[in-house]
Design a protein around this motif. Structure first.
Motif, PDB file in Angstrom:
ATOM      1  N   TYR A 244       0.908  -1.127   0.073  1.00 17.15           N
ATOM      2  CA  TYR A 244       0.102  -0.147   0.032  1.00 17.15           C
ATOM      3  C   TYR A 244       0.869   1.106  -0.068  1.00 17.15           C
ATOM      4  O   TYR A 244       0.508   2.234  -0.516  1.00 17.15           O
ATOM      5  N   THR A 245       1.948   1.149   0.348  1.00 15.73           N
ATOM      6  CA  THR A 245       2.958   2.256   0.547  1.00 15.73           C
ATOM      7  C   THR A 245       3.988   2.139  -0.645  1.00 15.73           C
ATOM      8  O   THR A 245       4.830   3.263  -1.028  1.00 15.73           O
ATOM      9  N   HIS A 246       4.354   0.819  -1.004  1.00 18.17           N
ATOM     10  CA  HIS A 246       5.212   0.536  -2.245  1.00 18.17           C
ATOM     11  C   HIS A 246       4.550  -0.178  -3.044  1.00 18.17           C
ATOM     12  O   HIS A 246       4.570  -1.529  -3.198  1.00 18.17           O
ATOM     13  N   PRO A 247       3.882   0.290  -4.160  1.00 21.20           N
ATOM     14  CA  PRO A 247       3.239  -0.279  -5.126  1.00 21.20           C
ATOM     15  C   PRO A 247       3.814  -1.520  -6.027  1.00 21.20           C
ATOM     16  O   PRO A 247       3.426  -2.301  -6.421  1.00 21.20           O
ATOM     17  N   ASP A 248       5.138  -0.961  -5.939  1.00 13.82           N
ATOM     18  CA  ASP A 248       6.083  -1.992  -6.677  1.00 13.82           C
ATOM     19  C   ASP A 248       6.052  -3.567  -6.136  1.00 13.82           C
ATOM     20  O   ASP A 248       6.558  -4.281  -6.870  1.00 13.82           O
ATOM     21  N   LEU A 250       3.493  -4.907  -4.921  1.00  9.83           N
ATOM     22  CA  LEU A 250       2.264  -5.567  -5.143  1.00  9.83           C
ATOM     23  C   LEU A 250       2.250  -7.186  -5.817  1.00  9.83           C
ATOM     24  O   LEU A 250       3.008  -6.987  -6.899  1.00  9.83           O
ATOM     25  N   PRO A 251       1.923  -8.119  -5.263  1.00  8.27           N
ATOM     26  CA  PRO A 251       1.848  -9.488  -6.098  1.00  8.27           C
ATOM     27  C   PRO A 251       1.230  -9.471  -7.547  1.00  8.27           C
ATOM     28  O   PRO A 251       0.261  -8.519  -7.480  1.00  8.27           O
ATOM     29  N   ALA A 252       1.645 -10.059  -8.313  1.00  7.66           N
ATOM     30  CA  ALA A 252       1.081 -10.418  -9.729  1.00  7.66           C
ATOM     31  C   ALA A 252      -0.265 -10.666  -9.700  1.00  7.66           C
ATOM     32  O   ALA A 252      -1.074 -10.159 -10.639  1.00  7.66           O
ATOM     33  N   ASP A 253      -0.780 -11.453  -8.565  1.00  7.32           N
ATOM     34  CA  ASP A 253      -2.213 -11.976  -8.649  1.00  7.32           C
ATOM     35  C   ASP A 253      -3.178 -10.711  -8.431  1.00  7.32           C
ATOM     36  O   ASP A 253      -4.299 -10.954  -8.224  1.00  7.32           O
ATOM     37  N   TYR A 254      -2.664  -9.449  -7.812  1.00 11.21           N
ATOM     38  CA  TYR A 254      -3.624  -8.513  -7.675  1.00 11.21           C
ATOM     39  C   TYR A 254      -3.395  -7.529  -8.690  1.00 11.21           C
ATOM     40  O   TYR A 254      -4.016  -6.549  -8.699  1.00 11.21           O
ATOM     41  N   ASP A 255      -2.838  -7.803  -9.907  1.00  6.66           N
ATOM     42  CA  ASP A 255      -2.759  -6.900 -11.075  1.00  6.66           C
ATOM     43  C   ASP A 255      -3.974  -7.292 -12.010  1.00  6.66           C
ATOM     44  O   ASP A 255      -4.264  -8.160 -12.931  1.00  6.66           O
TER      45      ASP A 255
END
Length: 327
Positions: A244-248, A250-255
């Motif tokens: 939530y503070t580092h969008p990079d 975010l796991p692939a399954d949340y894309d």
């Protein structure tokens, strides 16, 4: 701090803090001095629910785990901690040999493993009784009755209090609980699954569960939780490892298209409340209609303080409705 009751057995149910502290990396990536400081501050703030596992953190040193339980044991002894602190641990996913993992070489959930692993956890933690013991992952090679009876024997002997289950299909959880109920044995009462405000795609395997996203509290599990009010969900990875503070991160399954929509509303409400996005996520879990206890780790005191402050953040009904409606 605020508290809620978990468990139905009057001999084992407990009042635990609504925010649990994850000790997964204590004693490995988080050094002992920092780990002790985090534990001390959490307890000072009224926290009493600490989570670990017998396999934490095997992946850090290519071993079998146990570092977290061992550190908690040293902390308990150094601080004179007794039964006032509720410690949950897990078994079933400890690698049987260094250099392997729970995917290709797990200890499993046989009656023999349950007894021996629980004993080793009690020794590492320095306790006579494990307050809450989870089946960490499923073990389809062992009859469920054997697993259910293995856990129940430890409860009957007084070396385990409450029972929990993690990362299993909802139908497997229900079958195990039905076996226990039919035999008059204690069954799983606490469910531990990944759960956050953002929702993953169910058709994309994640890093932890390459055969499917059984680790996530999906719609089927949440429906089951609503139908069984005596159960409690302990939500691990509520902050998605800092995503939530580092969008990079975010796991692939949340894309997927639903993620930006939910993030937009989340950031709007963070601005309205003057809170951080992380705090809004935790407050959303804490104040909902389901009995959810967020399980949040921390590697710095600043992170812990941010999480603790979320306990007192009250979202309005309108804000909660907007969060829920975004998709």
């Amino acid at each position: 701090m605020k508290y809620r009751t978990i468990g139905t057995d009057p001999h084992n149910r407990r009042e635990v803090s609504v925010l649990a502290l994850g000790a997964m990396l204590f004693g490995s990536r988080t050094d002992e001095e920092t780990s002790f400081a985090l534990l001390d501050r959490y307890v000072e703030a009224g926290g009493n629910f600490i989570d670990t596992s017998d396999n934490y953190a095997f992946w850090v040193d290519g071993g079998q785990g146990g570092q977290s339980e061992e550190l908690l044991g040293r902390w308990r002894r150094s601080r004179g901690i007794g039964g006032e602190i509720f410690i949950a641990t897990k078994l079933g996913a400890r690698p049987l040999a260094p250099g392997t993992s729970y995917i290709d070489n797990p200890e499993g959930l046989s009656a023999k493993v349950i007894r021996e692993s629980a004993e080793r956890s009690r020794e590492r933690l320095g306790v006579d009784k494990l307050d809450l013991l989870y089946a960490h992952i499923d073990d389809p090679t062992v009859p469920q009755r054997e697993t259910v009876e293995g856990f129940a024997e430890l409860v009957a002997e007084g070396t385990v209090g409450l029972l929990g289950v993690s990362n299993q299909a909802a139908w497997r959880v229900e079958r195990a609980r039905a076996i226990a109920a039919a035999a008059g044995l204690p069954g799983y009462e606490v469910l531990q699954y990944a759960h956050s405000y953002l929702r993953p795609r169910s058709d994309v395997p994640d890093d932890l569960f390459p055969d499917g996203s059984l680790g996530h509290a999906g719609p089927d599990l949440l429906t089951y939780l609503r139908a069984e009010p005596a159960l409690t969900l302990v939500a691990y990875s509520p902050l998605l490892k800092g995503s939530y503070t580092h969008p990079d991160r975010l796991p692939a399954d949340y894309d997927h298209p639903g993620t930006p929509a939910r993030l937009t509303v989340l950031h709007e409400i963070a601005r309205e409340t003057g809170a951080t996005s992380n705090q809004v996520v935790l407050a959303w879990q804490l104040g909902g209609d389901l009995p959810i206890i967020p399980l949040a780790g921390a590697s710095t005191l600043a992170q812990l303080e941010e999480n603790l402050a979320a306990v007192d953040l009250e979202l309005t009904a309108e804000q909660r409705a907007r969060l829920d409606a975004a998709h």
